[in-house]
Design an enzyme around this catalytic site. Structure first.
Site, PDB file in Angstrom:
ATOM      1  N   GLY A   4      33.080  60.916  34.695  1.00  0.00           N
ATOM      2  CA  GLY A   4      33.242  61.274  33.292  1.00  0.00           C
ATOM      3  C   GLY A   4      33.446  62.749  33.026  1.00  0.00           C
TER       4      GLY A   4
ATOM      5  N   PRO B  65      33.659  61.352  40.086  1.00  0.00           N
ATOM      6  CA  PRO B  65      34.723  61.885  39.239  1.00  0.00           C
ATOM      7  C   PRO B  65      36.060  61.204  39.539  1.00  0.00           C
ATOM      8  CG  PRO B  65      34.128  63.472  40.959  1.00  0.00           C
ATOM      9  CD  PRO B  65      33.231  62.283  41.136  1.00  0.00           C
ATOM     10  N   GLY B  66      36.783  60.841  38.488  1.00  0.00           N
ATOM     11  CA  GLY B  66      38.120  60.264  38.658  1.00  0.00           C
ATOM     12  C   GLY B  66      39.148  61.192  38.038  1.00  0.00           C
ATOM     13  N   ARG B  67      39.076  61.297  36.710  1.00  0.00           N
ATOM     14  CA  ARG B  67      39.990  62.148  35.947  1.00  0.00           C
ATOM     15  C   ARG B  67      39.996  63.588  36.452  1.00  0.00           C
ATOM     16  NH1 ARG B  67      40.588  60.987  30.495  1.00  0.00           N
ATOM     17  NH2 ARG B  67      38.825  59.621  30.866  1.00  0.00           N
TER      18      ARG B  67
ATOM     19  N   CYS C 143      59.491  49.611  21.134  1.00  0.00           N
ATOM     20  CA  CYS C 143      59.588  49.023  19.795  1.00  0.00           C
ATOM     21  C   CYS C 143      58.230  49.019  19.096  1.00  0.00           C
ATOM     22  CB  CYS C 143      60.125  47.605  19.905  1.00  0.00           C
ATOM     23  SG  CYS C 143      61.680  47.545  20.773  1.00  0.00           S
ATOM     24  N   GLU C 144      57.666  50.186  18.908  1.00  0.00           N
ATOM     25  CA  GLU C 144      56.377  50.351  18.237  1.00  0.00           C
ATOM     26  C   GLU C 144      56.409  51.712  17.564  1.00  0.00           C
ATOM     27  OE1 GLU C 144      53.266  48.644  18.537  1.00  0.00           O
ATOM     28  OE2 GLU C 144      54.074  47.070  19.809  1.00  0.00           O
TER      29      GLU C 144
ATOM     30  N   TYR D 135      44.840  57.839  34.760  1.00  0.00           N
ATOM     31  CA  TYR D 135      45.041  56.838  33.705  1.00  0.00           C
ATOM     32  C   TYR D 135      46.431  56.947  33.072  1.00  0.00           C
ATOM     33  CZ  TYR D 135      40.084  57.028  34.581  1.00  0.00           C
ATOM     34  OH  TYR D 135      38.871  57.060  35.223  1.00  0.00           O
TER      35      TYR D 135
END
Ligand SMILES: *Cc1c(COP(=O)(O)O)cnc(C)c1O
Length: 486
Positions: free
Chosen positions: A295, A339-341, A415-416, A445
């Site tokens: 995190g 830790p990832g991010r 298409c959004e 991510y």
């Protein structure tokens, strides 16, 4: 420029993307501009990269990713060094941020373990572990972990078969599944007749932290973990201690993601170590390990503060663990984090080509420039999913300061109407179709959450290092899209 920025928005210029020299933490470590003004990553200019890997493409700075993995591993080893009265520390890379066999090899080689949350992530990590440490390592995969709520018995059995270091159980039902899996492994001879399955328990501590409700996981009204305060954690812990098939190795807490203030982690340390103490007083079992999760936040735009370094994080955690254990009179546990991010995020930049420009009048002289690019929510869902903020820099040339700026929104081609990659950024007013935009901090991510919405082919991930480059992940093709059709 006569056009005004929309009422209530910050002044023009305040939302410009910082250059690598001004905010190095936002960019891969090798990012810089050439004398001609082109952005360089890993020793290659943007035009050299795009000649081999057309946009949109994720560009991953290998040296940066290796360096970050090495820093996290070293910080945990140093701050929890056993001769300082500590019991050792380890960093596991949260593979969900971005995982391929090559990335897994890099982080293992640099001294991190890997946390997985699915059969796929575990299989890729086992393959990488075999490459790096030999086949024997995969039968004693202490450097790997398996997480997730709602694990199946088959998933738990795979983790137990490979003796992963962190098998983190998330419910009382999973305890039952782990007991059954160990019985079957004993019956089939994979485990010895007395061999136990080493497990951890995921706690929810009630600590509120993190960027968005969807990525904040310490509070108790949610699907992950077992409540410390509500008693569910204790019930599960007692069930594990009572089961002759299992050994309670440790307690796990993950309070959320994109956290830049370390106070929440200190609070979680107190709650987890207090529960560890209470369990020891009541049952005599003092858990040898505590995992404090991931995190650790990063900067996505110039408005974000510079995040704490791995050494600052590890020191803060070590102090909290030491003080709390002294107060409780307990031996310190081995401590791990995930830790990832903070490992993958800043290493990668997405390069997009500008495909269209549309100035939208907002009344009273105000307007906004909508900048269309050749990607969108299929390669970066985070703005739509979490209202995540990104920024963008013109990468193929140094913008002319005389040209002025324009309040802009960078939008994808899906298409959004919510298909926004950068909600607010001040771009040069002479921006043109064909210019290349670099969006920093897309390594975590980004590609891992990419989709085939609108039958887009997902972009590739190109590694760059010292003037060389290659694919970490090739771009998908139309053939890939139709390959699974029945
Ligand atoms: C997502 C997650 C992480 C990594 O989070 P980051 O914000 O990427 O550091 C670590 N541990 C667990 C259990 C997670 O779910």
């Amino acid at each position: 420029m006569t056009d005004q920025i929309p009422a209530g928005e910050p002044p023009l210029g305040s939302l410009s993307c910082p250059e690598p020299e001004d905010r190095p933490d936002l960019w891969p470590t090798t990012a810089r501009r050439t004398d001609d003004g082109e952005l360089v990553l890993g020793g290659l200019t943007v035009s050299e990269i795009l000649a081999e890997a057309p946009s949109p493409v994720f560009v991953l700075d290998e040296a940066d990713l290796r360096g970050r993995a090495a820093s996290w591993a070293a910080a945990m080893h140093e701050e929890f060094w056993p001769s300082y009265g500590m019991a050792g520390g380890e960093a596991f890379y949260a593979g969900k941020a971005f995982l391929t066999t090559k990335v897994a090899q890099w982080v293992l080689e640099e001294g991190m373990g890997i946390d997985t949350a699915s059969r796929g992530e575990l299989a890729v990590s086992l393959a990488a572990l075999q490459e790096v440490s030999g086949e024997e390592a995969t039968t004693d995969a202490t450097r790997l972990g398996l997480h997730g709520n709602g694990k199946t018995q088959a998933e738990i059995a795979v983790a137990l078969t490979h003796h992963v270091g962190h098998l983190v159980l998330d419910s009382l039902e999973e305890v039952e599944l782990a007991v059954r899996a160990v019985r079957e492994l004993r019956a089939s001879g994979v485990y010895g007749p007395e061999e136990t399955g080493k497990v951890m328990v995921r706690l929810t501590t009630g600590v509120h932290a993190g960027g968005h409700e969807y990525i904040s996981t310490g509070h108790e009204d949610q699907k992950f973990g077992l409540s410390v305060h509500g008693g569910a954690a204790r019930q599960t812990i007692d069930a594990i201690i009572a089961a002759p098939e299992l050994e309670l190795h440790g307690l796990h807490s993950h309070i959320g993601s994109q956290i830049l203030d370390l106070a929440g982690f200190r609070e979680a340390v107190g709650i987890v170590l207090t529960l560890r103490h209470e369990v020891a007083v009541d049952t005599g079992h003092l858990c040898p390990e505590v995992d404090l999760g991931g995190g650790y936040g990063i900067a996505y735009t110039g408005a974000d503060p510079v995040p704490p370094s791995p050494a600052q994080v590890a020191r803060t955690l070590a102090e909290a663990v030491r003080e709390t254990c002294e107060r409780l009179g307990d031996e310190v546990p081995t401590v791990s984090i995930e830790p990832g991010r903070a490992v993958a995020g800043p290493t990668t930049v997405t390069l997009y080509t500008v495909t269209g420009l549309k100035r939208v009048e907002l009344g009273e002289g105000a307007s906004r420039l909508y900048v269309s690019i050749d990607g969108g929510m299929s390669d970066n869902i985070r703005p739509a999913l979490y209202e995540a903020a990104y920024t963008a820099l013109v990468a193929n040339r140094r913008p002319d300061p005389q040209a002025g700026l324009v309040r802009s929104r960078v939008v994808g081609k899906h298409c959004e109407s919510g298909d926004v990659v950068v909600r607010d950024v001040d771009l040069p007013a002479d921006l043109a179709v064909g210019d290349v935009l670099a969006v920093p901090a897309t390594g975590a991510y980004g590609r891992s959450m990419a989709s085939n919405y609108n039958l887009f082919t997902r972009p590739g991930v190109r590694w760059v290092c010292e003037g060389e480059s290659g694919w970490v992940l090739r771009p998908e093709t139309i053939e890939d899209l139709v390959r699974l059709e029945g």
